[in-house]
Write a protein that holds these residues in place. Structure first.
Motif, PDB file in Angstrom:
ATOM      1  N   ILE A 137     -42.944  70.988  73.577  1.00  0.00           N
ATOM      2  CA  ILE A 137     -44.134  70.322  73.038  1.00  0.00           C
ATOM      3  C   ILE A 137     -43.752  69.472  71.833  1.00  0.00           C
ATOM      4  O   ILE A 137     -44.194  68.325  71.697  1.00  0.00           O
ATOM      5  CB  ILE A 137     -45.228  71.355  72.689  1.00  0.00           C
ATOM      6  N   GLU A 138     -42.909  69.999  70.950  1.00  0.00           N
ATOM      7  CA  GLU A 138     -42.461  69.229  69.783  1.00  0.00           C
ATOM      8  C   GLU A 138     -41.668  67.995  70.213  1.00  0.00           C
ATOM      9  O   GLU A 138     -41.834  66.909  69.665  1.00  0.00           O
ATOM     10  CB  GLU A 138     -41.632  70.098  68.835  1.00  0.00           C
ATOM     11  N   ALA A 139     -40.800  68.181  71.199  1.00  0.00           N
ATOM     12  CA  ALA A 139     -40.010  67.041  71.699  1.00  0.00           C
ATOM     13  C   ALA A 139     -40.934  65.975  72.287  1.00  0.00           C
ATOM     14  O   ALA A 139     -40.738  64.775  72.053  1.00  0.00           O
ATOM     15  CB  ALA A 139     -39.003  67.528  72.739  1.00  0.00           C
ATOM     16  N   LEU A 140     -41.940  66.401  73.033  1.00  0.00           N
ATOM     17  CA  LEU A 140     -42.873  65.443  73.632  1.00  0.00           C
ATOM     18  C   LEU A 140     -43.699  64.744  72.557  1.00  0.00           C
ATOM     19  O   LEU A 140     -43.927  63.535  72.636  1.00  0.00           O
ATOM     20  CB  LEU A 140     -43.785  66.149  74.635  1.00  0.00           C
ATOM     21  N   ALA A 141     -44.134  65.472  71.557  1.00  0.00           N
ATOM     22  CA  ALA A 141     -44.894  64.860  70.461  1.00  0.00           C
ATOM     23  C   ALA A 141     -44.054  63.780  69.783  1.00  0.00           C
ATOM     24  O   ALA A 141     -44.563  62.709  69.434  1.00  0.00           O
ATOM     25  CB  ALA A 141     -45.330  65.926  69.450  1.00  0.00           C
ATOM     26  N   ASN A 142     -42.761  64.033  69.620  1.00  0.00           N
ATOM     27  CA  ASN A 142     -41.882  63.056  68.984  1.00  0.00           C
ATOM     28  C   ASN A 142     -41.639  61.822  69.835  1.00  0.00           C
ATOM     29  O   ASN A 142     -41.251  60.776  69.308  1.00  0.00           O
ATOM     30  CB  ASN A 142     -40.564  63.716  68.578  1.00  0.00           C
ATOM     31  N   CYS A 143     -41.870  61.910  71.129  1.00  0.00           N
ATOM     32  CA  CYS A 143     -41.750  60.715  71.979  1.00  0.00           C
ATOM     33  C   CYS A 143     -42.749  59.644  71.546  1.00  0.00           C
ATOM     34  O   CYS A 143     -42.478  58.449  71.687  1.00  0.00           O
ATOM     35  CB  CYS A 143     -41.963  61.070  73.453  1.00  0.00           C
ATOM     36  N   GLN A 144     -43.894  60.054  71.005  1.00  0.00           N
ATOM     37  CA  GLN A 144     -44.885  59.068  70.553  1.00  0.00           C
ATOM     38  C   GLN A 144     -44.323  58.229  69.414  1.00  0.00           C
ATOM     39  O   GLN A 144     -44.534  57.015  69.374  1.00  0.00           O
ATOM     40  CB  GLN A 144     -46.195  59.752  70.129  1.00  0.00           C
ATOM     41  N   ASN A 145     -43.589  58.866  68.493  1.00  0.00           N
ATOM     42  CA  ASN A 145     -42.977  58.116  67.383  1.00  0.00           C
ATOM     43  C   ASN A 145     -41.980  57.085  67.904  1.00  0.00           C
ATOM     44  O   ASN A 145     -41.956  55.947  67.425  1.00  0.00           O
ATOM     45  CB  ASN A 145     -42.279  59.072  66.413  1.00  0.00           C
ATOM     46  N   MET A 146     -41.166  57.481  68.865  1.00  0.00           N
ATOM     47  CA  MET A 146     -40.198  56.536  69.442  1.00  0.00           C
ATOM     48  C   MET A 146     -40.909  55.401  70.154  1.00  0.00           C
ATOM     49  O   MET A 146     -40.504  54.242  70.055  1.00  0.00           O
ATOM     50  CB  MET A 146     -39.256  57.245  70.409  1.00  0.00           C
ATOM     51  N   LEU A 147     -41.970  55.728  70.875  1.00  0.00           N
ATOM     52  CA  LEU A 147     -42.725  54.716  71.600  1.00  0.00           C
ATOM     53  C   LEU A 147     -43.351  53.715  70.632  1.00  0.00           C
ATOM     54  O   LEU A 147     -43.316  52.501  70.872  1.00  0.00           O
ATOM     55  CB  LEU A 147     -43.799  55.389  72.457  1.00  0.00           C
ATOM     56  N   GLU A 148     -43.907  54.197  69.544  1.00  0.00           N
ATOM     57  CA  GLU A 148     -44.506  53.303  68.554  1.00  0.00           C
ATOM     58  C   GLU A 148     -43.447  52.413  67.901  1.00  0.00           C
ATOM     59  O   GLU A 148     -43.682  51.218  67.694  1.00  0.00           O
ATOM     60  CB  GLU A 148     -45.281  54.118  67.516  1.00  0.00           C
ATOM     61  N   ALA A 149     -42.279  52.967  67.592  1.00  0.00           N
ATOM     62  CA  ALA A 149     -41.196  52.159  67.024  1.00  0.00           C
ATOM     63  C   ALA A 149     -40.759  51.091  68.018  1.00  0.00           C
ATOM     64  O   ALA A 149     -40.525  49.938  67.642  1.00  0.00           O
ATOM     65  CB  ALA A 149     -40.020  53.055  66.630  1.00  0.00           C
ATOM     66  N   LEU A 150     -40.647  51.462  69.286  1.00  0.00           N
ATOM     67  CA  LEU A 150     -40.287  50.504  70.332  1.00  0.00           C
ATOM     68  C   LEU A 150     -41.325  49.397  70.416  1.00  0.00           C
ATOM     69  O   LEU A 150     -40.976  48.209  70.478  1.00  0.00           O
ATOM     70  CB  LEU A 150     -40.156  51.211  71.683  1.00  0.00           C
ATOM     71  N   CYS A 151     -42.591  49.752  70.398  1.00  0.00           N
ATOM     72  CA  CYS A 151     -43.642  48.735  70.487  1.00  0.00           C
ATOM     73  C   CYS A 151     -43.621  47.804  69.283  1.00  0.00           C
ATOM     74  O   CYS A 151     -43.890  46.611  69.417  1.00  0.00           O
ATOM     75  CB  CYS A 151     -45.005  49.394  70.673  1.00  0.00           C
TER      76      CYS A 151
END
Length: 182
Positions: free
Chosen positions: A114-128
């Protein structure tokens, strides 16, 4: 709000709802499998992490390729203008097989995943943020099943995929033999 922000917001909401469905479970509940061929809650969450990491990395590689005039993908954008639901309807089988790279394989604590998945949002936002000024429909990275998807379709896919697996978790939790909380 621009298209990118709108899509990011829809993914963030789907991620939050997915995480809520997978959270607060006992170890027995998170590991429960009604049959050997059905994924547990932890399997679903781990799968989402691998799938998202692969997709986010692929889009980032594609953006780097465009910036450096070394595109990752060239060809016909066969799904141009289609929403992800139509693309999936056209390209997926009824019971699609998960690609090896996105299969759950480590197991362990659902809280870790769950923590790893939550952190995917941060990477996605940085990518965007990195895509500022680029045409999202020209950044195309093929999906292993559906073929060439542009960033708009990829972000729609993240939302769709989170919703799909949230339903799988909710279905598991609704089974009569799902373990009771202690």
């Amino acid at each position: 709000m621009d298209k990118r922000q709108s899509l990011l917001k829809s993914v963030a909401l789907a991620r939050h709802q997915f995480i809520q469905a997978a959270s607060g479970l006992t170890y027995e509940q998170s590991q429960f499998k009604p049959t050997p061929d059905v994924w547990s809650v932890v399997d679903n969450v781990e799968h989402m992490v691998w799938a998202e990491m692969g997709g986010i990395n692929g889009i980032w590689k594609t953006l780097d390729g465009i910036r450096n005039k070394k595109p990752i993908w060239t060809g016909e954008a066969i799904h141009h203008g289609l929403p992800i639901e139509k693309i999936i309807e056209k390209t997926w089988k009824e019971k699609e097989q998960v690609p090896e790279i996105a299969k759950p394989r480590w197991g362990g604590s659902v809280d870790y995943w769950i923590e790893a998945l939550a952190n995917c949002q941060n990477m996605l936002e940085a990518l965007c943020d990195e895509m500022d000024g680029y045409d999202l429909e020209q950044i195309i990275y093929p999906h292993i099943i559906s073929g060439p998807l542009n960033v708009v379709q990829r972000l729609e896919f993240l939302r769709f995929h989170l919703n799909r697996h949230q339903r799988q978790i909710e279905n598991l939790k609704s089974l009569p033999d799902f373990p009771l909380a202690r």
